[in-house]
Design an enzyme around this catalytic site. Structure first.
Site, short mmCIF file in Angstrom:
data_model
loop_
_atom_site.label_atom_id
_atom_site.label_comp_id
_atom_site.label_asym_id
_atom_site.label_seq_id
_atom_site.Cartn_x
_atom_site.Cartn_y
_atom_site.Cartn_z
N TRP A 104 0.82 -1.22 0.00
CA TRP A 104 0.00 0.00 0.00
C TRP A 104 0.85 1.26 0.00
CZ3 TRP A 104 -4.36 -0.66 -1.98
CH2 TRP A 104 -5.04 -1.88 -1.82
N ASP A 178 -0.58 6.41 6.98
CA ASP A 178 -1.70 5.55 6.65
C ASP A 178 -1.82 4.53 7.77
OD1 ASP A 178 -3.48 3.68 5.70
OD2 ASP A 178 -2.53 3.44 3.73
N LYS A 202 -11.39 -1.85 7.85
CA LYS A 202 -10.50 -2.86 8.39
C LYS A 202 -10.64 -2.99 9.90
CE LYS A 202 -7.14 -2.22 4.66
NZ LYS A 202 -7.33 -3.56 4.05
#
Length: 367
Positions: A104, A178, A202
């Site tokens: 990511w 993040d 998540k």
């Protein structure tokens, strides 16, 4: 005591607490006596404004967020933030530093330069250094203190990596993080960060909402040339109501925040998450090589545990049979193969114990 028949180990959208789903079920047709569902009420109604306000305040309490940090519930997922942080915070700067530690953050690095004139500088690359079996330590980051900011991902879901020791901001420009797959799983010092962002799907709620926590002074960088829908300042000046927010995901996220408060908060979650991770990694490490995890121990994620058996064929059999035993979502990321068990806050210890029991039985049959 959990009553789940199936344990959902998916990396996201992920498991939610049973109590939260039961509350949502009870309030589906009539929220708090309003006579309508949260799904259908106006985002400008008093009822929803109250939902939004309480969600923000509960998150602020759980994470000890200071008053000089603003909170937004945005849309577009964490992926939208790859560009938004640059559009809003790199104005007038020549350079942005980006740390790549896994899938990511690699995507973030590739996207950041598409709407910015600033150089997106690769500050460290865990793929080149360690083949994504370790995270680049902060001491190795090639960062300019005068950069607009340094960006990194604290937990990489695909490669099962996590910065267990959270990088400190000493000598660094504002730190943008993040935190999608680990937010609220352990205490963090919010003042170490300029911006924290996290997709809700998540470790918080359903997909559709993205949490953005931003230090107030950084809003001075937001140019009026940025379209309002992408402009942090525009959203904050309208109390998060520039356009219609993701009302139902925000409502569910608020229920999760309350659930966390009644279960001891973030500090208690850290203790439970540590136990779950230790239980699962112990099963891998004590399998005499039948189950394999190549991540360095100090960088192993406590949220996403990746592993594989000696062959790809056995991996496929494992996932199929695990599903038949009520252990779903264990297939690894498409580019990785193997297995991945995501053990977020809402995963009870019983789910991890059930997985370990299945792993041991599977090894007896195929090992």
């Amino acid at each position: 005591m959990t009553t789940l028949n199936t344990y959902n180990f998916s990396a996201g959208p992920a498991i939610l607490p049973e109590a939260v789903l039961e509350t949502a079920q009870a309030e589906m047709l009539d929220y708090n006596g309003t006579g309508c569902s949260v799904m259908t009420m106006s985002h400008r109604s008093d009822a929803f404004i109250s939902i939004l306000h309480h969600a923000e305040q509960d998150l602020r309490q759980l994470m000890h967020i200071p008053e000089n940090y603003k909170i937004l519930f945005m849309q577009g997922g964490a992926s939208a933030q790859f560009n938004m942080v640059v559009m809003n915070l790199a104005n007038g700067f020549k350079r942005v530093d980006s740390v790549v530690s896994g899938n990511w953050s690699r995507i973030a690095y590739s996207q950041m330069g598409k709407l910015s004139d600033a150089e997106i500088h690769l500050a460290a690359h865990g793929g080149d250094l360690y083949n994504y079996t370790d995270v680049p330590p902060v001491e190795s980051w090639d960062v300019d203190p005068n950069s607009a900011f340094v960006h990194y991902c604290i937990n990489e879901t695909v490669h099962g990596l996590q910065y267990r020791n959270i990088p400190k901001p000493d000598g660094l420009p504002p730190v943008i993080c993040d935190m999608s797959s680990e937010i609220l799983s352990r205490p963090v010092n919010v003042t170490d960060f300029g911006v924290i962002y996290a997709g809700a799907q998540k470790n918080i709620g359903p997909s559709g909402a993205t949490i953005v926590i931003i230090r107030e002074d950084l809003l001075d960088r937001c140019s009026e040339r940025i379209p309002d829908v992408w402009n942090y300042q525009s959203h904050i000046s309208r109390q998060g109501m520039y356009n219609t927010p993701a009302t139902y995901p925000i409502y569910i996220s608020g229920l999760v925040f309350r659930w966390l408060q009644t279960h001891g908060g973030v500090e208690q979650m850290e203790a439970i998450n540590t136990l779950k991770a230790e239980t699962l990694y112990s099963a891998i490490d004590n399998s005499n090589g039948f189950y394999i995890n190549n991540v360095k121990q100090h960088a192993r994620s406590q949220m996403n545990v990746i592993f594989h058996t000696p062959t790809k064929e056995l991996d496929k059999i494992f996932v199929m049979q695990a599903g038949a035993h009520g252990l779903s979502g264990l297939q690894g990321y498409k580019s990785m193969g193997g297995m991945r068990a995501s053990i977020y806050n809402a995963m009870p210890i019983q789910g991890v114990e059930a997985l370990v029991e299945f792993m041991q039985e599977f090894q007896r049959r195929y090992g």
